[in-house]
Design a protein around this motif. Structure first.
Motif, PDB file in Angstrom:
ATOM      1  N   ILE A 105      13.032 -34.579 -23.780  1.00 18.66           N
ATOM      2  CA  ILE A 105      12.229 -34.776 -24.981  1.00 18.66           C
ATOM      3  C   ILE A 105      10.852 -34.138 -24.796  1.00 18.66           C
ATOM      4  N   ARG A 106      10.312 -34.274 -23.594  1.00 16.18           N
ATOM      5  CA  ARG A 106       8.997 -33.696 -23.310  1.00 16.18           C
ATOM      6  C   ARG A 106       9.013 -32.182 -23.485  1.00 16.18           C
ATOM      7  N   ALA A 107      10.091 -31.538 -23.023  1.00 12.32           N
ATOM      8  CA  ALA A 107      10.206 -30.088 -23.151  1.00 12.32           C
ATOM      9  C   ALA A 107      10.286 -29.683 -24.626  1.00 12.32           C
ATOM     10  N   ARG A 108      10.969 -30.487 -25.429  1.00 12.63           N
ATOM     11  CA  ARG A 108      11.064 -30.190 -26.860  1.00 12.63           C
ATOM     12  C   ARG A 108       9.704 -30.318 -27.537  1.00 12.63           C
ATOM     13  N   LYS A 109       8.962 -31.366 -27.186  1.00  9.54           N
ATOM     14  CA  LYS A 109       7.635 -31.556 -27.777  1.00  9.54           C
ATOM     15  C   LYS A 109       6.703 -30.406 -27.410  1.00  9.54           C
ATOM     16  N   ARG A 110       6.810 -29.945 -26.162  1.00  9.13           N
ATOM     17  CA  ARG A 110       5.973 -28.817 -25.724  1.00  9.13           C
ATOM     18  C   ARG A 110       6.337 -27.556 -26.516  1.00  9.13           C
ATOM     19  N   ALA A 111       7.639 -27.334 -26.681  1.00  8.74           N
ATOM     20  CA  ALA A 111       8.094 -26.166 -27.433  1.00  8.74           C
ATOM     21  C   ALA A 111       7.674 -26.253 -28.901  1.00  8.74           C
ATOM     22  N   ASP A 112       7.679 -27.456 -29.443  1.00 14.32           N
ATOM     23  CA  ASP A 112       7.274 -27.653 -30.834  1.00 14.32           C
ATOM     24  C   ASP A 112       5.801 -27.298 -31.021  1.00 14.32           C
ATOM     25  N   LEU A 113       4.954 -27.729 -30.096  1.00 17.22           N
ATOM     26  CA  LEU A 113       3.532 -27.391 -30.156  1.00 17.22           C
ATOM     27  C   LEU A 113       3.323 -25.882 -30.032  1.00 17.22           C
ATOM     28  N   GLN A 114       4.041 -25.274 -29.098  1.00 16.60           N
ATOM     29  CA  GLN A 114       3.892 -23.833 -28.891  1.00 16.60           C
ATOM     30  C   GLN A 114       4.344 -23.053 -30.112  1.00 16.60           C
ATOM     31  N   LEU A 115       5.404 -23.535 -30.771  1.00 13.83           N
ATOM     32  CA  LEU A 115       5.882 -22.870 -31.989  1.00 13.83           C
ATOM     33  C   LEU A 115       4.830 -22.926 -33.090  1.00 13.83           C
ATOM     34  N   ARG A 116       4.204 -24.074 -33.242  1.00 12.68           N
ATOM     35  CA  ARG A 116       3.158 -24.206 -34.257  1.00 12.68           C
ATOM     36  C   ARG A 116       1.974 -23.294 -33.925  1.00 12.68           C
ATOM     37  N   GLU A 117       1.663 -23.196 -32.644  1.00 12.08           N
ATOM     38  CA  GLU A 117       0.598 -22.287 -32.210  1.00 12.08           C
ATOM     39  C   GLU A 117       0.951 -20.839 -32.543  1.00 12.08           C
ATOM     40  N   GLU A 118       2.196 -20.454 -32.284  1.00 15.54           N
ATOM     41  CA  GLU A 118       2.645 -19.090 -32.563  1.00 15.54           C
ATOM     42  C   GLU A 118       2.618 -18.786 -34.059  1.00 15.54           C
ATOM     43  N   MET A 119       2.909 -19.802 -34.873  1.00 20.27           N
ATOM     44  CA  MET A 119       2.905 -19.587 -36.320  1.00 20.27           C
ATOM     45  C   MET A 119       1.499 -19.266 -36.823  1.00 20.27           C
ATOM     46  N   ILE A 120       0.499 -19.851 -36.195  1.00 22.26           N
ATOM     47  CA  ILE A 120      -0.878 -19.545 -36.574  1.00 22.26           C
ATOM     48  C   ILE A 120      -1.194 -18.086 -36.268  1.00 22.26           C
ATOM     49  N   ALA A 121      -0.801 -17.650 -35.067  1.00 19.62           N
ATOM     50  CA  ALA A 121      -1.129 -16.300 -34.621  1.00 19.62           C
ATOM     51  C   ALA A 121      -0.279 -15.236 -35.318  1.00 19.62           C
ATOM     52  N   ASN A 122       0.996 -15.540 -35.543  1.00 18.20           N
ATOM     53  CA  ASN A 122       1.934 -14.516 -36.018  1.00 18.20           C
ATOM     54  C   ASN A 122       1.988 -14.353 -37.540  1.00 18.20           C
ATOM     55  N   THR A 123       1.366 -15.260 -38.271  1.00 10.74           N
ATOM     56  CA  THR A 123       1.413 -15.167 -39.730  1.00 10.74           C
ATOM     57  C   THR A 123       0.155 -14.543 -40.315  1.00 10.74           C
ATOM     58  N   ASP A 124      -0.744 -14.091 -39.445  1.00 10.16           N
ATOM     59  CA  ASP A 124      -1.995 -13.482 -39.904  1.00 10.16           C
ATOM     60  C   ASP A 124      -2.771 -14.452 -40.791  1.00 10.16           C
ATOM     61  N   ALA A 125      -2.836 -15.708 -40.340  1.00  8.20           N
ATOM     62  CA  ALA A 125      -3.474 -16.769 -41.120  1.00  8.20           C
ATOM     63  C   ALA A 125      -4.997 -16.647 -41.101  1.00  8.20           C
ATOM     64  N   ASP A 126      -5.614 -17.280 -42.097  1.00 12.44           N
ATOM     65  CA  ASP A 126      -7.079 -17.348 -42.177  1.00 12.44           C
ATOM     66  C   ASP A 126      -7.599 -18.733 -41.794  1.00 12.44           C
ATOM     67  N   LEU A 127      -6.769 -19.760 -42.017  1.00 13.82           N
ATOM     68  CA  LEU A 127      -7.155 -21.133 -41.707  1.00 13.82           C
ATOM     69  C   LEU A 127      -5.955 -21.924 -41.214  1.00 13.82           C
ATOM     70  N   PHE A 128      -6.233 -22.964 -40.434  1.00 12.45           N
ATOM     71  CA  PHE A 128      -5.185 -23.880 -39.981  1.00 12.45           C
ATOM     72  C   PHE A 128      -5.645 -25.298 -40.288  1.00 12.45           C
ATOM     73  N   ILE A 129      -4.820 -26.043 -41.058  1.00  9.83           N
ATOM     74  CA  ILE A 129      -5.149 -27.409 -41.448  1.00  9.83           C
ATOM     75  C   ILE A 129      -4.015 -28.325 -40.989  1.00  9.83           C
ATOM     76  N   SER A 130      -4.308 -29.215 -40.044  1.00 10.91           N
ATOM     77  CA  SER A 130      -3.305 -30.165 -39.562  1.00 10.91           C
ATOM     78  C   SER A 130      -3.584 -31.532 -40.192  1.00 10.91           C
ATOM     79  N   VAL A 131      -2.557 -32.130 -40.767  1.00 12.70           N
ATOM     80  CA  VAL A 131      -2.702 -33.386 -41.507  1.00 12.70           C
ATOM     81  C   VAL A 131      -2.088 -34.528 -40.709  1.00 12.70           C
ATOM     82  N   HIS A 132      -2.878 -35.582 -40.499  1.00 10.75           N
ATOM     83  CA  HIS A 132      -2.416 -36.729 -39.719  1.00 10.75           C
ATOM     84  C   HIS A 132      -2.835 -38.034 -40.375  1.00 10.75           C
TER      85      HIS A 132
END
Length: 237
Positions: A105-132
């Motif tokens: 489960i820990r490995a999946r959570k790490r991969a999930d965070l890394q995927l979200r990080e990659e989406m910021i970089a790879n989509t040529d985004a201007d802003l990142f808003i995380s909702v909690h």
């Protein structure tokens, strides 16, 4: 005959004036969309087996997804292109890389965070808003608060302060100020201005009712979007 021509011309002018005034009342008729040209990554926190905070049967991941979708609608209405890290109940990995498998489960959570990080970089985004959504043992605490990373992108502070101000003005449930923190991985790693919006406390009975209300979710999304618009306006001055 001339009389009928004159009446016809008068009617035509009247209709033209009505159409013009109707269109002129629409901001978009003259001005570009407030967030036109912006690409914003919206990150509904948690997802899948990572439910986040919970009170009884109310789970953070469900509220953040509902809030994220409302924010997506509002930002699109203002002209932004929106990229959602997840738009379903499951985590980002399940949505964007469904065939991936992990030993723990820990490995999946790490991969999930890394995927979200990659989406910021790879989509040529201007802003990142995380909702909690927040939750602590003491039920007296309430109010939304916006965070940015002390060592993250330099623009994070300005975005956080603009959104916090809009929440104070429009929601009126807090006197909190935007706050710099050092604990959130995505805020530190984001290559664009990035903030985390804690939209309220599940542990507060009154806010629990609000956070599960569609009306409040829409109000919060509108306030966040308004803060983003104010931030963008400030960068153009």
């Amino acid at each position: 005959m001339k009389r009928w021509i004159a009446i016809g011309l008068l009617l035509l002018v009247s209709v033209t004036v009505v159409v013009y005034e109707t269109q002129a009342s629409d901001r978009a008729f003259f001005l570009p969309a407030p967030l036109g040209g912006m690409k914003i990554v919206v990150d509904p926190g948690h997802g899948g087996m990572d439910g986040g905070a919970s009170i009884g049967e109310t789970v953070e991941k469900d509220i953040t997804l509902a809030l994220g979708k409302e924010l997506e609608k509002e930002l699109k209405r203002l002209g932004a292109v929106v990229v959602m890290t997840r738009s379903q109940e499951e985590d980002a990995v399940a949505e964007h890389n469904p065939k991936a498998t992990f030993p723990t489960i820990r490995a999946r959570k790490r991969a999930d965070l890394q995927l979200r990080e990659e989406m910021i970089a790879n989509t040529d985004a201007d802003l990142f808003i995380s909702v909690h959504v927040n939750s602590i043992p003491d039920s007296r605490w309430r109010g939304a608060q916006v965070f940015y990373h002390k060592d993250g992108h330099a623009g994070g502070a300005a975005v956080a302060k603009a959104i916090q101000g809009a929440i104070r003005e429009q929601i009126g449930n807090t006197e909190r100020e935007a706050l710099a923190i050092k604990q959130v991985y995505l805020l530190k790693k984001a290559t664009v201005p990035a903030v985390l919006v804690e939209t309220g406390f599940l542990s507060n009975p009154e806010e629990l009712k609000l956070l599960t209300s569609k009306e409040y979710q829409k109000q919060m999304a509108e306030a966040i979007a308004d803060g983003i618009e104010k931030y963008v306006d400030s960068q153009m001055q």
